[in-house]
Motif scaffolding. Sequence first.
Motif, mmCIF file in Angstrom:
data_model
loop_
_atom_site.group_PDB
_atom_site.id
_atom_site.type_symbol
_atom_site.label_atom_id
_atom_site.label_comp_id
_atom_site.label_asym_id
_atom_site.label_seq_id
_atom_site.Cartn_x
_atom_site.Cartn_y
_atom_site.Cartn_z
ATOM 1 N N LYS A 14 0.820 -1.217 0.000
ATOM 2 C CA LYS A 14 0.000 0.000 0.000
ATOM 3 C C LYS A 14 0.856 1.270 0.000
ATOM 4 C CE LYS A 14 -3.895 -2.126 2.347
ATOM 5 N NZ LYS A 14 -4.747 -2.145 3.527
ATOM 6 N N LYS A 17 1.599 3.121 -3.374
ATOM 7 C CA LYS A 17 0.468 3.642 -4.128
ATOM 8 C C LYS A 17 0.808 4.831 -5.024
ATOM 9 C CE LYS A 17 -4.229 5.369 -3.261
ATOM 10 N NZ LYS A 17 -5.279 5.426 -2.241
ATOM 11 N N LEU A 40 -4.507 8.101 -14.541
ATOM 12 C CA LEU A 40 -5.394 7.534 -13.530
ATOM 13 C C LEU A 40 -5.229 8.276 -12.207
ATOM 14 C CD1 LEU A 40 -4.665 3.769 -14.192
ATOM 15 C CD2 LEU A 40 -6.771 5.000 -14.746
ATOM 16 N N SER A 43 -6.436 6.780 -6.546
ATOM 17 C CA SER A 43 -7.421 5.828 -6.013
ATOM 18 C C SER A 43 -7.526 4.555 -6.855
ATOM 19 C CB SER A 43 -8.786 6.496 -5.888
ATOM 20 O OG SER A 43 -9.249 6.905 -7.160
ATOM 21 N N TYR A 44 -7.076 4.602 -8.115
ATOM 22 C CA TYR A 44 -7.101 3.402 -8.963
ATOM 23 C C TYR A 44 -6.274 2.277 -8.343
ATOM 24 C CZ TYR A 44 -6.604 0.233 -12.883
ATOM 25 O OH TYR A 44 -6.615 -0.886 -13.670
ATOM 26 N N ASP A 46 -6.258 1.240 -5.486
ATOM 27 C CA ASP A 46 -7.095 0.425 -4.607
ATOM 28 C C ASP A 46 -7.798 -0.696 -5.352
ATOM 29 O OD1 ASP A 46 -6.297 2.089 -2.521
ATOM 30 O OD2 ASP A 46 -7.976 3.455 -2.870
ATOM 31 N N THR A 47 -8.041 -0.519 -6.654
ATOM 32 C CA THR A 47 -8.648 -1.610 -7.438
ATOM 33 C C THR A 47 -7.605 -2.683 -7.766
ATOM 34 O OG1 THR A 47 -8.277 -0.592 -9.598
ATOM 35 C CG2 THR A 47 -10.336 -0.040 -8.470
ATOM 36 N N LEU A 48 -6.330 -2.318 -7.730
ATOM 37 C CA LEU A 48 -5.268 -3.295 -7.978
ATOM 38 C C LEU A 48 -4.975 -4.156 -6.753
ATOM 39 C CD1 LEU A 48 -2.599 -1.243 -9.956
ATOM 40 C CD2 LEU A 48 -4.152 -2.980 -10.836
ATOM 41 N N PRO A 50 -6.638 -6.090 -4.655
ATOM 42 C CA PRO A 50 -7.072 -7.497 -4.616
ATOM 43 C C PRO A 50 -6.263 -8.388 -5.570
ATOM 44 C CG PRO A 50 -8.971 -6.043 -4.728
ATOM 45 C CD PRO A 50 -7.753 -5.193 -4.940
ATOM 46 N N VAL A 51 -5.882 -7.868 -6.724
ATOM 47 C CA VAL A 51 -5.074 -8.639 -7.671
ATOM 48 C C VAL A 51 -3.674 -8.847 -7.110
ATOM 49 C CG1 VAL A 51 -4.051 -8.628 -9.978
ATOM 50 C CG2 VAL A 51 -6.386 -7.833 -9.653
ATOM 51 N N ARG A 73 -1.587 -10.805 -13.294
ATOM 52 C CA ARG A 73 -3.020 -10.732 -13.018
ATOM 53 C C ARG A 73 -3.700 -11.882 -13.750
ATOM 54 N NH1 ARG A 73 -4.817 -8.489 -17.827
ATOM 55 N NH2 ARG A 73 -3.365 -7.076 -18.830
#
Length: 166
Positions: A14, A17, A40, A43-44, A46-48, A50-51, A73
């Motif tokens: 994190k 980022k 981007l 905040s994008y 944060d979508t990465l 989980p991957v 991925r």
Amino acid sequence: MIQNPDLIFAPITKSDKESVIALFNYYIEHTNAAFLETPLPASYFDTLLPVIEQYPSVSVKENGALIGFGLLRPHNPMPVFRYTAVISYFLDPAYTGKGIGSSVLNYLTEKAQEKGIKSILAEISSLNPGSVRFHEKHGFIHCGRFERVGVKNGNEFDTIWMQKSL
């Protein structure tokens, strides 16, 4: 891997980022390596997450500063494709051509094998021939091409698919 004690290879966290998004945005704005036209928001990232948690990732730092990153991925979310991943990586342009990209690829390949991944795919813009050569040099084979499927900044391009079996 290259022998440079100043380089640290570790999974993306994190705390990476802002640096990861800034480097990715450089490639969005200045090259054909990233398949987006506009930068981007941070905040994008944060979508990465989980991957990044489910597949291997790597940050490359020199003296604490991020100079590159890479990740695997899913190729397809269906469970039957769980042994196949798509690779992406980006280096600060000042660090290309020094063997660091090869080290990132080797790091991700080793981690992929540990996870049981058997095949790595690379999706490359036809406007990025340097990436095609890089992947050929590292044992990827051409396995497909979709003609004129993308348009970035008014330029049509093909996507070239390459594969490396592990």
